[in-house]
Design an enzyme around this catalytic site. Structure first.
Site, PDB file in Angstrom:
ATOM      1  N   ASN A  70      -0.436 -26.749 -36.860  1.00 27.57           N
ATOM      2  CA  ASN A  70       0.169 -27.891 -36.182  1.00 27.57           C
ATOM      3  C   ASN A  70      -0.796 -29.075 -36.228  1.00 27.57           C
ATOM      4  OD1 ASN A  70       2.045 -29.339 -34.397  1.00 27.57           O
ATOM      5  ND2 ASN A  70       0.388 -29.152 -32.908  1.00 27.57           N
ATOM      6  N   GLU A  71      -0.352 -30.133 -36.885  1.00 25.06           N
ATOM      7  CA  GLU A  71      -1.146 -31.360 -37.023  1.00 25.06           C
ATOM      8  C   GLU A  71      -2.525 -31.066 -37.612  1.00 25.06           C
ATOM      9  OE1 GLU A  71      -1.044 -33.427 -33.270  1.00 25.06           O
ATOM     10  OE2 GLU A  71       1.070 -33.962 -33.514  1.00 25.06           O
TER      11      GLU A  71
END
Length: 198
Positions: A70-71
């Site tokens: 995530n990110e």
């Protein structure tokens, strides 16, 4: 409906002070992901599938997508991404893989884009995907919200997914920020918008 599972990619979100797993931790993350997928997709004869059955769901879940991280981005992420992707597809070749970034060193089906900005950003970038090659991976707008201005301006984020991106943007998820007037703390409320393919 088909579910998306997001697994740990061997590092924390780099935008919040990155921590990178060592080899033992990375192997644990890979095994943890495979165990989670077995719980969701395995038959009731498998170790984790039998646990799912005992908990009242004998049939596999409709899990179709796996997002790795995530990110995250950069060479560290890409190395971890490739390890997890290879391990997953060896057992579950039907899984659609979602990445956090575009790179020539990784192969992905869908890229997860996140946008947090002012209303003007969304208005000025209404054509952000107009020239995006349909030969590239599809887009999952996993998070988007106006978080740098007045709450009343939030409707502008709708411009991003109202464009004609059918066949390109698979899903858009609106992470609207709301405020608690007693504590002045913000929290996210998500809304998903599916784009049908022609």
């Amino acid at each position: 409906l088909s579910a998306l599972y997001v697994c740990n990619c061997g590092m924390t979100c780099q935008g919040r002070g990155p921590y990178y797993f060592n080899e033992a931790q990375m192997q644990f993350a890979i095994n943890d992901t495979l165990n989670a997928l077995e719980y969701a997709l395995g038959s009731s004869q498998t170790h984790w599938g039998s646990l799912r059955a005992k908990m009242g769901h004998p049939e596999p879940f409709s899990l179709k997508y796996l997002e790795i991280g995530n990110e995250n981005s950069g060479p560290e992420y890409e190395a971890c991404f490739n390890r997890i992707r290879e391990a997953v597809l060896e057992r579950y070749p039907q899984i659609i893989i979602v990445s956090n970034t575009r790179s020539e060193t990784i192969k992905t089906d869908i890229v997860d884009d996140h946008y947090y900005n002012m209303p003007e950003f969304f208005a000025e970038n209404i054509d952000i995907y107009d020239d995006y090659s349909r030969k590239n991976p599809n887009i999952f707008v996993g998070e988007f919200a106006v978080n740098q201005t007045y709450e009343g301006q939030l409707q502008y984020v709708n411009l991003l997914y109202c464009r004609d991106c059918v066949g390109l943007i698979s899903v858009a998820h609106q992470a609207i920020l709301r405020s608690n007037s007693r504590t002045s703390r913000e929290f996210g409320v998500g809304y998903s918008h599916s784009c049908r393919k022609r």
